[in-house]
Motif scaffolding. Structure first.
Motif, mmCIF file in Angstrom:
data_model
loop_
_atom_site.group_PDB
_atom_site.id
_atom_site.type_symbol
_atom_site.label_atom_id
_atom_site.label_comp_id
_atom_site.label_asym_id
_atom_site.label_seq_id
_atom_site.Cartn_x
_atom_site.Cartn_y
_atom_site.Cartn_z
ATOM 1 N N PRO A 123 0.815 -1.180 0.000
ATOM 2 C CA PRO A 123 0.000 0.000 0.000
ATOM 3 C C PRO A 123 0.863 1.250 0.000
ATOM 4 O O PRO A 123 1.862 1.313 0.671
ATOM 5 C CB PRO A 123 -0.802 -0.106 1.265
ATOM 6 N N ALA A 124 0.427 2.194 -0.732
ATOM 7 C CA ALA A 124 1.210 3.408 -0.904
ATOM 8 C C ALA A 124 1.350 4.138 0.402
ATOM 9 O O ALA A 124 0.413 4.305 1.138
ATOM 10 C CB ALA A 124 0.542 4.309 -1.925
ATOM 11 N N GLY A 125 2.571 4.592 0.693
ATOM 12 C CA GLY A 125 2.801 5.426 1.846
ATOM 13 C C GLY A 125 3.106 4.672 3.109
ATOM 14 O O GLY A 125 3.845 5.153 3.936
ATOM 15 N N HIS A 126 2.552 3.499 3.332
ATOM 16 C CA HIS A 126 2.759 2.809 4.609
ATOM 17 C C HIS A 126 2.933 1.325 4.371
ATOM 18 O O HIS A 126 2.003 0.557 4.492
ATOM 19 C CB HIS A 126 1.575 3.068 5.536
ATOM 20 N N CYS A 127 4.142 0.926 4.048
ATOM 21 C CA CYS A 127 4.441 -0.482 3.802
ATOM 22 C C CYS A 127 5.908 -0.722 4.021
ATOM 23 O O CYS A 127 6.699 0.195 4.064
ATOM 24 C CB CYS A 127 4.117 -0.854 2.359
ATOM 25 N N SER A 128 6.263 -1.975 4.126
ATOM 26 C CA SER A 128 7.680 -2.287 4.170
ATOM 27 C C SER A 128 8.151 -2.483 2.741
ATOM 28 O O SER A 128 7.465 -3.071 1.929
ATOM 29 C CB SER A 128 7.927 -3.534 5.007
ATOM 30 N N VAL A 129 9.323 -1.942 2.436
ATOM 31 C CA VAL A 129 9.841 -1.957 1.080
ATOM 32 C C VAL A 129 11.243 -2.541 1.075
ATOM 33 O O VAL A 129 12.101 -2.056 1.799
ATOM 34 C CB VAL A 129 9.934 -0.514 0.520
ATOM 35 N N PRO A 130 11.473 -3.590 0.280
ATOM 36 C CA PRO A 130 12.849 -4.009 0.106
ATOM 37 C C PRO A 130 13.548 -2.951 -0.742
ATOM 38 O O PRO A 130 13.038 -2.537 -1.764
ATOM 39 C CB PRO A 130 12.738 -5.335 -0.637
ATOM 40 N N ARG A 174 -2.226 -14.654 6.516
ATOM 41 C CA ARG A 174 -1.276 -15.687 6.945
ATOM 42 C C ARG A 174 -1.700 -16.233 8.293
ATOM 43 O O ARG A 174 -2.175 -15.493 9.138
ATOM 44 C CB ARG A 174 0.121 -15.092 7.076
ATOM 45 N N ASP A 175 -1.495 -17.534 8.466
ATOM 46 C CA ASP A 175 -1.737 -18.122 9.777
ATOM 47 C C ASP A 175 -0.666 -17.621 10.724
ATOM 48 O O ASP A 175 0.491 -17.454 10.351
ATOM 49 C CB ASP A 175 -1.701 -19.650 9.702
ATOM 50 N N GLY A 176 -1.033 -17.377 11.957
ATOM 51 C CA GLY A 176 -0.105 -16.801 12.924
ATOM 52 C C GLY A 176 0.388 -17.837 13.898
ATOM 53 O O GLY A 176 0.117 -19.010 13.758
ATOM 54 N N PRO A 177 1.113 -17.400 14.879
ATOM 55 C CA PRO A 177 1.417 -16.005 15.169
ATOM 56 C C PRO A 177 2.521 -15.479 14.261
ATOM 57 O O PRO A 177 3.412 -16.219 13.861
ATOM 58 C CB PRO A 177 1.859 -16.015 16.620
ATOM 59 N N ASN A 178 2.437 -14.189 13.926
ATOM 60 C CA ASN A 178 3.416 -13.526 13.075
ATOM 61 C C ASN A 178 3.822 -12.208 13.714
ATOM 62 O O ASN A 178 3.098 -11.654 14.534
ATOM 63 C CB ASN A 178 2.831 -13.234 11.686
ATOM 64 N N ILE A 179 4.959 -11.706 13.294
ATOM 65 C CA ILE A 179 5.415 -10.380 13.703
ATOM 66 C C ILE A 179 5.582 -9.565 12.424
ATOM 67 O O ILE A 179 6.209 -10.023 11.464
ATOM 68 C CB ILE A 179 6.745 -10.445 14.483
ATOM 69 N N TYR A 180 4.997 -8.366 12.399
ATOM 70 C CA TYR A 180 5.074 -7.482 11.243
ATOM 71 C C TYR A 180 5.677 -6.159 11.651
ATOM 72 O O TYR A 180 5.521 -5.720 12.780
ATOM 73 C CB TYR A 180 3.677 -7.220 10.654
ATOM 74 N N GLU A 181 6.339 -5.533 10.702
ATOM 75 C CA GLU A 181 6.868 -4.199 10.909
ATOM 76 C C GLU A 181 6.147 -3.284 9.945
ATOM 77 O O GLU A 181 6.095 -3.557 8.741
ATOM 78 C CB GLU A 181 8.371 -4.180 10.640
ATOM 79 N N LEU A 182 5.576 -2.220 10.448
ATOM 80 C CA LEU A 182 4.870 -1.252 9.627
ATOM 81 C C LEU A 182 5.776 -0.042 9.452
ATOM 82 O O LEU A 182 6.182 0.578 10.426
ATOM 83 C CB LEU A 182 3.558 -0.848 10.309
ATOM 84 N N ARG A 183 6.118 0.274 8.206
ATOM 85 C CA ARG A 183 7.026 1.384 7.904
ATOM 86 C C ARG A 183 6.317 2.420 7.047
ATOM 87 O O ARG A 183 5.415 2.091 6.296
ATOM 88 C CB ARG A 183 8.234 0.891 7.114
ATOM 89 N N SER A 184 6.790 3.637 7.143
ATOM 90 C CA SER A 184 6.286 4.737 6.308
ATOM 91 C C SER A 184 7.443 5.319 5.521
ATOM 92 O O SER A 184 8.540 5.485 6.053
ATOM 93 C CB SER A 184 5.670 5.840 7.160
ATOM 94 N N TYR A 185 7.204 5.635 4.251
ATOM 95 C CA TYR A 185 8.202 6.259 3.404
ATOM 96 C C TYR A 185 7.615 7.489 2.755
ATOM 97 O O TYR A 185 6.434 7.504 2.407
ATOM 98 C CB TYR A 185 8.661 5.295 2.291
ATOM 99 N N GLN A 186 8.424 8.504 2.586
ATOM 100 C CA GLN A 186 8.012 9.693 1.853
ATOM 101 C C GLN A 186 8.742 9.678 0.517
ATOM 102 O O GLN A 186 9.975 9.613 0.476
ATOM 103 C CB GLN A 186 8.353 10.963 2.619
ATOM 104 N N LEU A 187 7.979 9.710 -0.562
ATOM 105 C CA LEU A 187 8.577 9.697 -1.904
ATOM 106 C C LEU A 187 8.915 11.107 -2.339
ATOM 107 O O LEU A 187 8.210 12.052 -2.015
ATOM 108 C CB LEU A 187 7.596 9.075 -2.903
#
Length: 178
Positions: free
Chosen positions: A1-8, A164-177
């Motif tokens: 999703p634009a603006g708030h996702c993890s990006v390689p 996804r079946d859990g338990p999972n750990i996610y990181e939510l990141r924000s980027y400014q283009l």
């Protein structure tokens, strides 16, 4: 999703010595991964969004009263999937989780709306007429301190998020283009 996702992030590296061959290889490699964007022609979100799909995502952030978090999670687990599994709602609950760091006692829900903004409007209109959902909102409202929503577009270079079946750990990141 634009603006708030993890990006390689791919960072091109060059050695100390440079030759014409390595320069050509570098530009060839860049052409595979870097999409040229002319900011004067259109907004980044339009240029980088997926064109073959028209999904819109909504992230809901609910700050829950600490003493109500367990009851809130149970209520959401019972009601949300059941309501949105119905065929006449063009949306899907992709994921729901609680935060461990940052905002405490927070629940996050990720929704996908197949058909973009019109689908979002259709779902919201139908939910206002759904008695079970209005009862759910009333009960949920007694457990919340605050709410916030974000609407997001997918970038063309990310895969579609899937449950996804859990338990999972996610990181939510924000980027400014730029």
């Amino acid at each position: 999703p634009a603006g708030h996702c993890s990006v390689p992030v791919l960072v091109p590296c060059r050695g100390l010595g440079s030759s014409a061959r390595s320069s050509r290889e570098d530009s060839w490699l860049k052409s595979l991964f870097v999409r040229k964007v002319d900011p004067r022609k259109d907004a980044h979100s339009n240029l980088l969004a997926k064109r073959e799909t028209s999904s819109l995502y909504k992230l809901q952030f609910h700050n829950v009263k600490p003493e109500c978090l367990e009851a809130y999670n149970k209520l959401c687990q019972e009601v949300l999937p059941k309501i949105h599994e119905e065929k006449h709602y063009p949306c899907a609950l992709v994921g729901t989780w609680n935060t461990w760091y940052g905002e405490q006692d927070q629940a996050v829900h990720l929704w996908r709306y197949e058909g973009g903004y019109p689908a979002l409007n259709e779902v919201m209109s139908k939910l206002r007429q759904n008695k079970e959902f209005t009862e759910f909102r009333k009960e949920r409202g007694n457990m919340l301190l605050s709410r916030k929503n974000q609407l997001l577009l997918e970038f063309s270079f990310w895969n579609e998020p899937v449950p996804r079946d859990g338990p999972n750990i996610y990181e939510l990141r924000s980027y400014q283009l730029r």
